[in-house]
Enzyme design. Structure first.
Site, PDB file in Angstrom:
ATOM      1  N   ARG A 178      47.631  39.242  31.850  1.00 23.58           N
ATOM      2  CA  ARG A 178      46.196  39.520  31.937  1.00 23.58           C
ATOM      3  C   ARG A 178      45.894  40.842  31.225  1.00 23.58           C
ATOM      4  O   ARG A 178      46.708  41.791  31.309  1.00 23.58           O
ATOM      5  CB  ARG A 178      45.844  39.627  33.423  1.00 23.58           C
ATOM      6  CG  ARG A 178      44.401  39.917  33.754  1.00 23.58           C
ATOM      7  CD  ARG A 178      43.571  38.720  33.590  1.00 23.58           C
ATOM      8  NE  ARG A 178      42.295  38.823  34.302  1.00 23.58           N
ATOM      9  CZ  ARG A 178      41.230  38.106  33.949  1.00 23.58           C
ATOM     10  NH1 ARG A 178      41.279  37.251  32.942  1.00 23.58           N
ATOM     11  NH2 ARG A 178      40.120  38.198  34.645  1.00 23.58           N
ATOM     12  N   THR A 194      37.813  29.722  27.259  1.00 22.79           N
ATOM     13  CA  THR A 194      39.169  29.862  27.762  1.00 22.79           C
ATOM     14  C   THR A 194      39.842  28.569  27.370  1.00 22.79           C
ATOM     15  O   THR A 194      39.165  27.605  27.036  1.00 22.79           O
ATOM     16  CB  THR A 194      39.129  30.032  29.291  1.00 22.79           C
ATOM     17  OG1 THR A 194      38.355  31.167  29.580  1.00 22.79           O
ATOM     18  CG2 THR A 194      40.492  30.161  29.911  1.00 22.79           C
ATOM     19  N   THR A 253      42.696  33.243  27.589  1.00 28.46           N
ATOM     20  CA  THR A 253      41.251  33.454  27.465  1.00 28.46           C
ATOM     21  C   THR A 253      40.914  34.736  26.724  1.00 28.46           C
ATOM     22  O   THR A 253      41.708  35.674  26.673  1.00 28.46           O
ATOM     23  CB  THR A 253      40.597  33.511  28.870  1.00 28.46           C
ATOM     24  OG1 THR A 253      39.185  33.492  28.725  1.00 28.46           O
ATOM     25  CG2 THR A 253      40.997  34.752  29.645  1.00 28.46           C
ATOM     26  N   ASN A 308      37.684  35.466  27.592  1.00 31.27           N
ATOM     27  CA  ASN A 308      36.544  35.471  28.500  1.00 31.27           C
ATOM     28  C   ASN A 308      35.328  34.837  27.822  1.00 31.27           C
ATOM     29  O   ASN A 308      35.092  33.661  27.980  1.00 31.27           O
ATOM     30  CB  ASN A 308      36.232  36.866  29.041  1.00 31.27           C
ATOM     31  CG  ASN A 308      35.342  36.787  30.259  1.00 31.27           C
ATOM     32  OD1 ASN A 308      35.348  35.764  30.950  1.00 31.27           O
ATOM     33  ND2 ASN A 308      34.555  37.805  30.538  1.00 31.27           N
ATOM     34  N   SER A 359      40.592  37.236  38.215  1.00 31.14           N
ATOM     35  CA  SER A 359      40.383  36.048  37.378  1.00 31.14           C
ATOM     36  C   SER A 359      40.190  34.811  38.248  1.00 31.14           C
ATOM     37  O   SER A 359      40.478  34.820  39.445  1.00 31.14           O
ATOM     38  CB  SER A 359      41.627  35.855  36.505  1.00 31.14           C
ATOM     39  OG  SER A 359      41.576  34.640  35.802  1.00 31.14           O
ATOM     40  N   SER A 360      39.721  33.738  37.607  1.00 29.47           N
ATOM     41  CA  SER A 360      39.660  32.431  38.278  1.00 29.47           C
ATOM     42  C   SER A 360      40.669  31.451  37.684  1.00 29.47           C
ATOM     43  O   SER A 360      40.691  30.273  38.077  1.00 29.47           O
ATOM     44  CB  SER A 360      38.262  31.827  38.118  1.00 29.47           C
ATOM     45  OG  SER A 360      37.297  32.652  38.703  1.00 29.47           O
ATOM     46  N   GLY A 389      37.046  27.381  32.136  1.00 28.20           N
ATOM     47  CA  GLY A 389      35.712  27.115  32.695  1.00 28.20           C
ATOM     48  C   GLY A 389      35.241  28.119  33.724  1.00 28.20           C
ATOM     49  O   GLY A 389      34.436  27.766  34.589  1.00 28.20           O
ATOM     50  N   GLY A 390      35.732  29.381  33.660  1.00 28.24           N
ATOM     51  CA  GLY A 390      35.269  30.381  34.623  1.00 28.24           C
ATOM     52  C   GLY A 390      35.588  29.948  36.042  1.00 28.24           C
ATOM     53  O   GLY A 390      36.605  29.282  36.285  1.00 28.24           O
TER      54      GLY A 390
END
Ligand code: DON
Length: 544
Positions: free
Chosen positions: A90, A354, A372, A374, A425-426, A446-447
């Site tokens: 990340r 992403t 990603t 973002n 993050s998701s 997809g967030g």
């Protein structure tokens, strides 16, 4: 002759190519055909699942830079040599970052201040160093060729250019256009400048990105756009190897991404609630079942803003996973009526920037990797000399108390900006084991909708017994607690279902898609590997 032709035609199979795509050695489900070509080339050379993942990652940095550029970050859950690990590459907040930079909310989305220290190249390098088999330089051959000789841009490529158009800086325009002309689907794009960066990485490994001319170009390009990324930030970037979260579910064992992703935590809560409420007794896609999905997801998301980077504070996982807490959440759900947890009138939309790669071989070695920038093309800042798109991952932090980010997420203190911290993050890369062998690699972009999409697609396979393609394509819902809205896949539900959900008290919205899932599944009945991608976006599946 004519008769012969007729006979031949009559014996041709009447079906088109099967989806899911099947294989028996190693299969991949990814966002682009170019990545599948790379995977197949690496498999033929004897590469393992990690080699395949890394090589596809580099190819996508060339062909799909809007979500896979070297200026981003990601997570991978990897099963290899009988060990399952969660690899965290990340992005981190630059050491000079603070919430003071974000008095203007748009600054966390567009321009240099939005840029966090990229982790992708370090992540690929560490994965390969520890687990790869082929020589490093082989993994970059395809990407260098595609950057030098060119590749054909897709409809998605053009759409993403258009979405990002307003924020793209001068370097982006220079490298993504053909002179004064915008590219059309089917046009070829060469990126000799990116090929030079890739060659540097091929030669010097991670140092080729984090030190020397590429690093200097990144830092000066961000600085000229008002950002604070430094050479020291790049040099000191560290990949983290973490223990995955584990969840037993209906005889399967799930390996999930732990914080700094919220994905695994929320999957665990949602599936525990599904078991607690006997969701399996309800007919799939009935109003009853979809209503409960909405309520379960809303409850799972209610814990999200208690989470943050585990290197900066203890996450209250014991409490979140405690029986008492689960019972409280379950007891707040009514089968007949939607109950508001924390309503807030904040709009939320999906963004498309992403991507995910799922890889599974016949022995159960697997990589589930989500990467990603973002936003689409990240911050819109491209490095001047090498044309590397830089992320806007700073928007995943809580940039100001009570402010919703681009996904409508209102975040907690645990996710406030601190130097070198990872934003929450998701992303939800996931592996599933049965009887000691990995049988499913699954994930999505997809967030926050990633989390609900992965939960539902996985549930359709594990609980409902659907094949991987059906599980991905059928409609799904999303609820993220705030705002108090049940999001439905557009045009995939009948009016009766939509009305039924409204009658239960749901505030319904059905305007934007609910993430895009990529998965490879071991079909134990047919004894084949099956790979499938989501018809909600571009994708490709293949392998052997
Ligand atoms: O880490 C996160 O949760 C977000 N940065 C992911 C963004 C995303 O999935 C956008 N795309 N489709």
């Amino acid at each position: 002759m004519r008769r012969l032709l007729l006979v031949v035609v009559a014996f041709l199979p009447t079906w088109t190519s099967a989806i899911p795509v099947s294989g028996s050695q190693m299969m991949v489900a990814v966002p682009s055909r170019y990545a599948v070509d790379t995977a197949e080339a690496i498999i033929k050379k004897g590469g393992n699942v990690v080699d395949v993942a890394v090589a596809m990652g580099f190819t996508l940095a060339v062909t799909s830079p809007y979500f896979a550029s070297l200026g981003g970050g990601g997570f991978a859950v990897v099963h290899h040599n009988n060990k399952t690990q969660a690899i965290d590459f990340r992005e981190t907040a630059p050491s000079k970052a603070s919430s003071n930079l974000f008095a203007n909310s748009k600054d966390s989305e567009i321009g240099g201040k939005a840029v966090a220290t990229p982790g992708i190249v370090a992540g690929y390098y560490e994965m390969h160093r520890l687990l790869g088999k082929l020589p490093w330089k082989v993994l970059l051959e395809d990407s260098i060729r595609l950057a030098e000789k060119g590749f054909k841009v897709s409809g998605e490529w053009v759409d993403f250019y258009d979405i990002a158009d307003a924020k793209l800086d001068a370097s982006a325009r220079k490298y993504l256009n053909a002179g004064d002309r915008k590219l059309k689907p089917g046009d070829y794009l060469k990126q000799p400048q990116l090929a030079r960066a890739l060659r540097q990485i091929q030669k010097d490994k991670a140092r080729g990105f984090y030190h020397g001319p590429v690093a200097e170009d990144l830092v000066s390009s961000v600085a000229s756009s008002g950002g604070v990324l430094s050479l020291e930030d790049l040099k000191s970037y560290q990949v983290r190897f973490r223990d995955p979260l584990v969840q037993d579910f209906l005889g399967y064992k799930l390996y999930l991404m732990p914080p700094p992703s919220s994905g695994g935590v929320l999957v665990k809560t949602a599936l525990s609630l599904a078991e607690e409420l006997n969701l399996k007794d309800l007919k799939p896609l009935s109003v009853d079942e979809l209503h409960l999905w909405g309520e379960i997801l809303s409850r799972a998301f209610s814990d999200r803003n208690r989470l943050g980077d585990p290197d900066f504070g203890k996450n209250p996982l014991d409490e979140i996973f405690s029986k008492d807490h689960l019972k409280t959440l379950a007891a707040s759900i009514d089968l007949r009526k939607a109950k508001t947890f924390k309503p807030a009138p904040i709009s939320s939309k999906e963004s498309l920037e992403t991507t995910h790669l799922s890889i599974l071989d016949k022995n159960g070695n697997a990589v589930s990797m989500t990467i990603t920038l973002n936003g689409v093309h990240g911050s819109g800042v491209f490095s001047r000399k090498f044309g590397i798109a830089l992320n806007n991952e700073m928007d995943d932090f809580m940039t100001a108390a009570g402010r919703a980010n681009q996904f409508g997420l209102v975040q907690g203190d645990a996710n406030k900006i601190e130097p070198n911290k990872r934003p929450l993050s998701s992303m939800t890369p996931t592996l599933v084991e049965k009887d000691g062998k990995i049988v499913l690699a699954i994930g999505a972009p997809g967030g926050p909708r990633i989390i609900s999409a992965v939960i539902q697609a996985m549930y359709r396979i594990l609980a409902n017994g659907y094949d991987v393609d059906l599980a991905i394509q059928i409609p799904r819902v999303h609820h993220q607690n705030v705002p108090n809205t049940l999001y439905l896949d557009p045009k995939r539900f009948s009016p009766e279902i939509v009305e039924g959900l409204k009658a239960r008290g749901h505030v319904v919205e059905d305007k934007s898609t609910l993430a895009r899932v990529y998965a490879v599944h071991w079909n134990d009945h047919k004894k084949v590997l099956e790979a499938a991608f989501d018809s909600r976006g571009e994708g490709a599946a293949g392998g052997f």
